[in-house]
Write a protein that holds these residues in place. Structure first.
Motif, PDB file in Angstrom:
ATOM      1  N   VAL A   1       0.870  -1.179   0.000  1.00 59.98           N
ATOM      2  CA  VAL A   1       0.000   0.000   0.000  1.00 59.98           C
ATOM      3  C   VAL A   1       0.905   1.227   0.000  1.00 59.98           C
ATOM      4  O   VAL A   1       1.585   1.521   0.991  1.00 59.98           O
ATOM      5  N   GLY A   2       0.939   1.905  -1.122  1.00 60.97           N
ATOM      6  CA  GLY A   2       1.801   3.072  -1.276  1.00 60.97           C
ATOM      7  C   GLY A   2       1.093   4.326  -0.789  1.00 60.97           C
ATOM      8  O   GLY A   2      -0.119   4.337  -0.539  1.00 60.97           O
ATOM      9  N   SER A   3       1.879   5.385  -0.662  1.00 60.14           N
ATOM     10  CA  SER A   3       1.291   6.611  -0.133  1.00 60.14           C
ATOM     11  C   SER A   3       1.720   7.798  -1.003  1.00 60.14           C
ATOM     12  O   SER A   3       2.428   7.638  -1.986  1.00 60.14           O
ATOM     13  N   VAL A   4       1.313   8.971  -0.568  1.00 60.08           N
ATOM     14  CA  VAL A   4       1.623  10.186  -1.316  1.00 60.08           C
ATOM     15  C   VAL A   4       2.972  10.740  -0.853  1.00 60.08           C
ATOM     16  O   VAL A   4       3.308  10.663   0.313  1.00 60.08           O
ATOM     17  N   GLY A   5       3.756  11.269  -1.783  1.00 65.99           N
ATOM     18  CA  GLY A   5       5.075  11.805  -1.444  1.00 65.99           C
ATOM     19  C   GLY A   5       6.068  11.337  -2.489  1.00 65.99           C
ATOM     20  O   GLY A   5       5.685  10.816  -3.542  1.00 65.99           O
ATOM     21  N   CYS A   6       7.359  11.508  -2.198  1.00 66.27           N
ATOM     22  CA  CYS A   6       8.367  11.138  -3.193  1.00 66.27           C
ATOM     23  C   CYS A   6       8.321   9.659  -3.545  1.00 66.27           C
ATOM     24  O   CYS A   6       8.710   9.266  -4.635  1.00 66.27           O
ATOM     25  N   SER A   7       7.855   8.811  -2.613  1.00 62.96           N
ATOM     26  CA  SER A   7       7.783   7.372  -2.914  1.00 62.96           C
ATOM     27  C   SER A   7       6.470   7.011  -3.610  1.00 62.96           C
ATOM     28  O   SER A   7       6.164   5.832  -3.783  1.00 62.96           O
ATOM     29  N   GLY A   8       5.732   8.014  -4.026  1.00 62.53           N
ATOM     30  CA  GLY A   8       4.402   7.801  -4.603  1.00 62.53           C
ATOM     31  C   GLY A   8       4.387   7.062  -5.932  1.00 62.53           C
ATOM     32  O   GLY A   8       3.335   6.593  -6.359  1.00 62.53           O
ATOM     33  N   LEU A   9       5.554   6.951  -6.577  1.00 61.56           N
ATOM     34  CA  LEU A   9       5.616   6.188  -7.831  1.00 61.56           C
ATOM     35  C   LEU A   9       6.096   4.771  -7.590  1.00 61.56           C
ATOM     36  O   LEU A   9       6.475   4.066  -8.526  1.00 61.56           O
ATOM     37  N   PHE A  10       6.072   4.336  -6.331  1.00 60.24           N
ATOM     38  CA  PHE A  10       6.636   3.031  -6.005  1.00 60.24           C
ATOM     39  C   PHE A  10       6.017   1.902  -6.820  1.00 60.24           C
ATOM     40  O   PHE A  10       6.687   0.933  -7.179  1.00 60.24           O
ATOM     41  N   TYR A  11       4.717   2.034  -7.117  1.00 58.47           N
ATOM     42  CA  TYR A  11       4.046   0.961  -7.864  1.00 58.47           C
ATOM     43  C   TYR A  11       4.725   0.686  -9.204  1.00 58.47           C
ATOM     44  O   TYR A  11       4.616  -0.402  -9.757  1.00 58.47           O
ATOM     45  N   ASP A  12       5.446   1.655  -9.737  1.00 56.26           N
ATOM     46  CA  ASP A  12       6.181   1.451 -10.992  1.00 56.26           C
ATOM     47  C   ASP A  12       7.445   0.608 -10.790  1.00 56.26           C
ATOM     48  O   ASP A  12       8.020   0.087 -11.734  1.00 56.26           O
ATOM     49  N   TYR A  13       7.916   0.537  -9.555  1.00 55.80           N
ATOM     50  CA  TYR A  13       9.207  -0.090  -9.278  1.00 55.80           C
ATOM     51  C   TYR A  13       9.082  -1.510  -8.744  1.00 55.80           C
ATOM     52  O   TYR A  13      10.092  -2.165  -8.493  1.00 55.80           O
ATOM     53  N   SER A  14       7.858  -1.940  -8.502  1.00 53.69           N
ATOM     54  CA  SER A  14       7.655  -3.208  -7.817  1.00 53.69           C
ATOM     55  C   SER A  14       6.925  -4.216  -8.691  1.00 53.69           C
ATOM     56  O   SER A  14       6.052  -3.852  -9.476  1.00 53.69           O
ATOM     57  N   ASN A  15       7.267  -5.476  -8.488  1.00 54.08           N
ATOM     58  CA  ASN A  15       6.548  -6.543  -9.176  1.00 54.08           C
ATOM     59  C   ASN A  15       5.350  -7.027  -8.365  1.00 54.08           C
ATOM     60  O   ASN A  15       4.613  -7.894  -8.805  1.00 54.08           O
ATOM     61  N   SER A  16       5.198  -6.505  -7.153  1.00 57.61           N
ATOM     62  CA  SER A  16       4.075  -6.966  -6.315  1.00 57.61           C
ATOM     63  C   SER A  16       2.803  -6.233  -6.713  1.00 57.61           C
ATOM     64  O   SER A  16       2.837  -5.226  -7.435  1.00 57.61           O
ATOM     65  N   ASP A  17       1.671  -6.740  -6.225  1.00 55.32           N
ATOM     66  CA  ASP A  17       0.440  -5.976  -6.365  1.00 55.32           C
ATOM     67  C   ASP A  17       0.566  -4.746  -5.480  1.00 55.32           C
ATOM     68  O   ASP A  17       1.049  -4.830  -4.351  1.00 55.32           O
ATOM     69  N   CYS A  18       0.154  -3.601  -6.007  1.00 53.45           N
ATOM     70  CA  CYS A  18       0.261  -2.351  -5.243  1.00 53.45           C
ATOM     71  C   CYS A  18      -1.068  -1.621  -5.311  1.00 53.45           C
ATOM     72  O   CYS A  18      -1.789  -1.712  -6.310  1.00 53.45           O
TER      73      CYS A  18
END
Ligand SMILES: Cc1ncc(C[n+]2csc(CCOP(=O)(O)OP(=O)(O)O)c2C)c(N)n1
Ligand code: SF4
Length: 244
Positions: free
Chosen positions: A47-64
């Protein structure tokens, strides 16, 4: 020939957008290594959040799934309720978790949700220009307290581990720092323990990572790491606050 190191399968090869010296990439890598070692990559929902890590879903192979600013613990609790067999964790910055999301953070911990929370505390609202956050330390200069945070004027910083460890529902609460290799290895152990808690159904587990945001500190990456070590750890002591 035996393999002694290889990239985990949790993270993909997409080029990251983080600034040089930013701790977010390192934090993701530690999570990826732990999930790989525990063989949890396939069953993890991030579960990603807002902020600089907000594009994390692009970097992961897991469901986000992306939550609105601060709402990650509430979203994660819902996801876990529907998928109790999955490993669900939130990844949140300090503006997200300790400011707009402090209500959701405290509530999820108090309810004793069987979740893992990874908290990247870089002492500022990074993405929006380095404004003062609830975690900005006294004397720290930010774009909204140019002469340094003054507790009499701006209030005192919130120690999130100190706060959450008081709650009965929180079972594992720990703080590590990512400023040098020995501390990075210590952080990995804590992250591993936090995911193991969820795996064993032992309840809410929280790991705070003291992070460097060189861009908003206006420092070189090495200077920013030194600042985390010398200044941040004074206000935010490292260690395990609760383990039961
Ligand atoms: C409801 C809402 N308010 C404000 C914002 C603007 N906003 C986007 S990112 C951000 C700061 C995030 O800071 P932090 O959580 O510390 O993460 P960092 O960027 O430092 O990693 C803010 C305030 C928003 N997206 N949504
Ligand atoms: S602004 Fe700070 S938190 Fe954001 S990517 Fe750059 S160094 Fe990282």
């Amino acid at each position: 020939m035996s393999v002694i190191y290889q990239k985990d399968t949790y993270l993909n090869d997409t080029k990251r957008h983080y600034c040089p010296g930013c701790s977010h990439g390192l934090a993701h890598k530690l999570v990826g290594q732990v999930l790989e070692e525990l063989q949890l990559v396939e069953k993890t929902i991030t579960v990603g959040s807002v902020g600089c890590s907000g594009l994390f879903y692009d970097y992961s192979n897991s469901d986000c799934i992306m939550a609105l600013h601060g709402r990650a613990p509430a979203v994660a609790a819902g996801v876990k309720a529907v998928h109790p067999d999955k490993i669900v964790y939130t990844y949140q910055g300090d503006g997200d978790l300790a400011s707009i999301g402090i209500g959701e953070t405290v509530s999820a911990a108090a309810r004793g949700e069987n979740l893992t929370v990874i908290f990247a505390n870089n002492s500022v609202f990074g993405m929006t220009g380095g404004q003062m956050a609830p975690t900005t330390i006294p004397g720290e200069k930010t774009s909204t307290c140019r002469d340094g945070r003054e507790p009499q004027v701006h209030g005192y910083p919130i120690g999130v581990c100190e706060l959450l460890s008081q709650l009965q529902g929180a079972r594992y609460v720990a703080r590590a720092s990512l400023h040098d290799v020995p501390h990075i290895l210590e952080a990995k152990k804590m992250i591993r323990k936090a995911f193991t808690y969820q795996l064993e159904g032992r309840g809410y587990a929280f790991v705070e990572l003291l992070c460097a945001c060189p861009t908003n500190l206006r420092m070189k990456p090495t200077e920013a790491c030194r600042w985390v070590e010398e200044e941040m750890t004074k206000v935010y002591p490292l260690g395990v606050f609760k383990e039961e």
